[in-house]
Design an enzyme around this catalytic site. Sequence first.
Site, PDB file in Angstrom:
ATOM      1  N   TRP A  81      15.384  45.767  12.540  1.00 55.10           N
ATOM      2  CA  TRP A  81      16.191  45.903  13.774  1.00 55.10           C
ATOM      3  C   TRP A  81      15.734  44.917  14.837  1.00 55.10           C
ATOM      4  CZ3 TRP A  81      15.003  49.578  18.281  1.00 55.10           C
ATOM      5  CH2 TRP A  81      13.623  49.767  18.434  1.00 55.10           C
ATOM      6  N   GLU A  87       7.392  55.042  15.585  1.00 58.39           N
ATOM      7  CA  GLU A  87       7.056  55.355  14.190  1.00 58.39           C
ATOM      8  C   GLU A  87       5.815  56.230  14.040  1.00 58.39           C
ATOM      9  OE1 GLU A  87       6.813  51.595  12.176  1.00 58.39           O
ATOM     10  OE2 GLU A  87       8.982  51.356  12.106  1.00 58.39           O
TER      11      GLU A  87
HETATM   12  C1  BGC Z   1       5.924  49.173   9.823  1.00 52.23           C
HETATM   13  C2  BGC Z   1       7.276  49.543   9.242  1.00 52.23           C
HETATM   14  C3  BGC Z   1       7.466  48.743   7.981  1.00 52.23           C
HETATM   15  C4  BGC Z   1       6.338  49.058   6.999  1.00 52.23           C
HETATM   16  C5  BGC Z   1       6.423  48.382   5.664  1.00 52.23           C
HETATM   17  C6  BGC Z   1       4.834  49.385   8.770  1.00 52.23           C
HETATM   18  O1  BGC Z   1       3.653  48.893   9.283  1.00 52.23           O
HETATM   19  O2  BGC Z   1       5.664  49.960  10.932  1.00 52.23           O
HETATM   20  O3  BGC Z   1       8.294  49.298  10.196  1.00 52.23           O
HETATM   21  O4  BGC Z   1       8.707  49.017   7.409  1.00 52.23           O
HETATM   22  O5  BGC Z   1       5.119  48.664   7.605  1.00 52.23           O
HETATM   23  O6  BGC Z   1       6.647  46.997   5.722  1.00 52.23           O
HETATM   24  C1  BGC Z   2       7.529  48.399  14.413  1.00 50.77           C
HETATM   25  C2  BGC Z   2       8.992  48.314  14.104  1.00 50.77           C
HETATM   26  C3  BGC Z   2       9.353  46.875  13.803  1.00 50.77           C
HETATM   27  C4  BGC Z   2       8.477  46.334  12.699  1.00 50.77           C
HETATM   28  C5  BGC Z   2       8.727  44.868  12.442  1.00 50.77           C
HETATM   29  C6  BGC Z   2       6.745  47.833  13.256  1.00 50.77           C
HETATM   30  O1  BGC Z   2       5.394  47.859  13.526  1.00 50.77           O
HETATM   31  O2  BGC Z   2       7.138  49.721  14.640  1.00 50.77           O
HETATM   32  O3  BGC Z   2       9.758  48.773  15.207  1.00 50.77           O
HETATM   33  O4  BGC Z   2      10.684  46.797  13.438  1.00 50.77           O
HETATM   34  O5  BGC Z   2       7.131  46.489  13.051  1.00 50.77           O
HETATM   35  O6  BGC Z   2       8.416  44.098  13.552  1.00 50.77           O
END
Ligand code: BGC
Ligand code: BGC
Length: 999
Positions: free
Chosen positions: A359, A501
């Site tokens: 996003w 998150e």
């Molecule tokens: C991020 C997620 C991501 C995931 C796997 C996490 O650290 O917060 O947004 O989808 O890693 O790539």
């Molecule tokens: C964030 C997400 C973001 C992703 C990629 C993650 O750590 O929580 O919002 O989309 O990183 O930048």
Amino acid sequence: MSAVTLDSVFRLRSTLPLPNLMNIPVHSRDLIYTDWTLIEPQFDPERLRARETVFTIGNGYLGTRGSFEEGYPQALPATLMRGVYDAVPVIYTELANCPDWLSLVVIVNGERFRLDRGDILHYERQLDLRHGLLKRSVRWRSPTGKTLDLQFERFASLADRPVLGLRCQITPIDFNGTIEVQSSLNGYPENQGFDHWEQLDQGKLEQGIWLQLRTRHSHIELGMATKIAVIGTNASFQAANPPGYPTLTATFAVTKGQTISVEKVVTIFTSQEVELPVQAAQNKLADLPAYAVLLEAHQQAWDTVWQHSDVEIEGDRTAQLAVRYNLFQLFISASSHHDRVSVSAKTLSGLGYRGHIFWDTEIFILPFFTLTQPAIARNLLTYRYHTLEGARRKAAHSGYQGAMFPWESAATGDEVTPKTSIPTDPYAEAVRIWVRDREMHLNADIAYAVWHYWQATGDDNWLRDYGAEIILDTALFWMSRLEWHAEQERYELCGVIGADEYHEQVNNNAFTNRMVQWHLEKAVAVYEWLQHTFPVGEASQNENHAATLAQKLQLTSEHRLSWQAMIAKLYIPYDAETGLIEQFEGFFQLKDIDLNDYEPRKQSIQAVLGIDETNQRQVLKQPDVLMLLYLMRDTQSVTDHPDALQKNWDYYAPRTDITYGSSLTPAIHAILAANLGATADAYQQFMQAAMVDLEDSRGNTEDGIHAASAGGVWQAVVFGFGGIQLKDDGPVATPHLPPTWTRLKFKLHWRGTWHSFDLTPPSAQAPDSHKPNIQGFIFDLDGVLTNTAEFHYRAWQQLADEENLPFDRQANEALRGVARQASLLLIVGDRSYSEAQLQEMMERKNRYYVESIQTITPQDLLPGAVALLDELRQTGMKIAIGSASKNAKTVIEKLGIADRIDVITDGDSVEKPKPAPDLFLYAATQLGLDPAHCVVVEDATVGIEAAIAAGMWAIGLGSMDHVGAAHIVLQNLMGVHWADLQTKLDRLNDGRGIGSAIH
Ligand code: BGC
Ligand code: BGC
């Protein structure tokens, strides 16, 4: 559960090869910022990989990290091309590192130029943002003592994207001899040990060499060709063809002082644009004009970009450069020629997140493009259109209708977020990654971006042919996903992850629910718009777009009626009395947190507390309710409470893990703080976002540019400080500029017209020339912020005692502010010593001193110092140290105030000591400030003299005898406030200018 967390596990895995990656972030303030050029004045192997990211160049077709032509141990060279994905275990697919086109090895009489051998006598790297040019100049002495100058330059043509240029100018300084230059295409690029390429073929041309490869699984073919020219002498050429590594060698004789240029040009195509990439690369190479002609066209193309997308800031050079830097990195990450690719979270500058698209693109990055480069915005959104099939598969797989875009996306729109993260510790459990199943606001985020693109451009045809289908099919997903709760008589959305998150399974996340509600509103509106704008039968060529689309998506009028019901009855947790929106049902019942209790820390709060405990707390990884209030700023959002923004800001901002949570936070907080009139806070947050990669402040810049933050930086300038609101009849500004900004200029493209903004602070609009415009403070260190005078005194005393020289505290008074050598001469008096003895004595004294300052702690700060520093920073003031001491840096670190200081200039910075103005003038240049806008705080006579000679305002601390020449004299910094100083300076200046004083 152990404290292994998602982010930490991911950092570990994605950066496997280096052992020290969990390191604390390094605060590097050693880059130099000019208006358009970023300068790295010295080579620091410790920062190799982060700087490779920082010095990435590109053209939207590809990006090439700033690795060195000659290579370096531990380097992570990468050229990433948009859309060139290939399969990989666990993570499904990633951007394949493409062959390295940079390789250029210079061999001097048999010795190979490399920075880890011989001596680097001079080094400077420059990124010229205006023209998309990366340059490096090195003076190097080989291990056998041959000195040469090398000037490298490279660009990825913006005028002709499959073309790359690289030039190396070589000047022998102290020898005659033979130079050999080997220029190669390296067909063995790797993604952290993983090789995505099959070598198909390679060969020689009349004037060059070529390489043909194919990705192993996605079968994307790549063709590359290159040639070199040697200017300034006759050279002999040779082509060699070792497997996967075709190489051209030029050999020539050089004489001392003579400059020879080697120009390398490269062409590159993939089967995503042409049927026969190798052929295309060879043909293009044969037709290429000279390097200089290519360069000229490239520079002109950049001029055009900046005519539309530049942001000019006056009064704050660091911010000026940093903003341009972020825009440069955004621009080179997006394709203006292709609509089946989008910008990945780390752009084309690093392997982090494997080139996946989040996003980040629609919400953070897109506004910059929509409002300054709408054709690129359209491409990025059309990518989502082309990936709708994948999104439909995802929805169907989960048992829902319509389209559900994947949390992480790549070539097809299928979900490519890894299911688990595999820890490197063989005994740790794999961590389940829930975002792929539950973080679904993206569907609404994309609809949001589509709608705003349409609003800004009025691009009706695009909405009709692409955008409408995106909005409607994703709305169908929501329709099937929302649940009716009969008892409460409301629709709910349960089991989701919001923008934050840290909370991995929640019900009725306000952000998601309100975005869904908004999305359904727009879906209804878009369908009606289609029906009305393209009615049947009115002109015979008009097809009934609404009906055709409804049929394709199996969208019925009952569905549309149910959307209306959902809009009316979707539950959003909100307390009408307090104005507080509850992040999700039950958030306010969670255990509260005071983030101050965990300071200082160098990792996210999730890493500190563990995933489970973090889930139980009122702590946010990133804005959630505040994100909603930002996105809905022009719409009636959840609440009509008059102070909703302030109330929710006061509640959520302190509970957000700003420093080590998500890098997406600071820019958004900056905007909201600016909108709330908290400009100092806004500025601080803004700079955190703007400098995240330049300073590697999160310690993961080596993984690639933080693209969302970069997009947020543009939004913070325009919507935060510029206060832009997009109204029907055009954008309107309500500026809240940071105190040092004297001007802010940018352009916005709105419904076919360019709107130029040239914003100045109120004081600059009605100039009051008598008031000094203070933008920075330069503090002397000893006797001002701390008392190292005592440590110096003891070191001198020890030396004097050993040498039997008469010396005491009183004699020491005469040494205040005096540099080391001059001090020694004063102590020595007329006793005669040889040069060498004097030198040894200075070193001895310094040794004693350096030993003693190791014991310094924050307790050694003088009263009032920290409070004043903090207050000045809050107002956006720049701060430098201007100290004669050669150990200023150590002292600052020991005092624990390094993060409050922008620039440290010390005894090594300039030749002439105080009372010469040089040191302070240098500090002002480093801060990017005019001397007349700087205040010096000093306790020594020579320091005050130096400040006045520099044309700065001087505050003297101590007695009139010593500092009486200052404009303001104070005892010390205790209880000193900026407001009082400002009043004094204003008063002092009433008609009298910089020559008067208040004592
Ligand atoms: C991020 C997620 C991501 C995931 C796997 C996490 O650290 O917060 O947004 O989808 O890693 O790539
Ligand atoms: C964030 C997400 C973001 C992703 C990629 C993650 O750590 O929580 O919002 O989309 O990183 O930048």
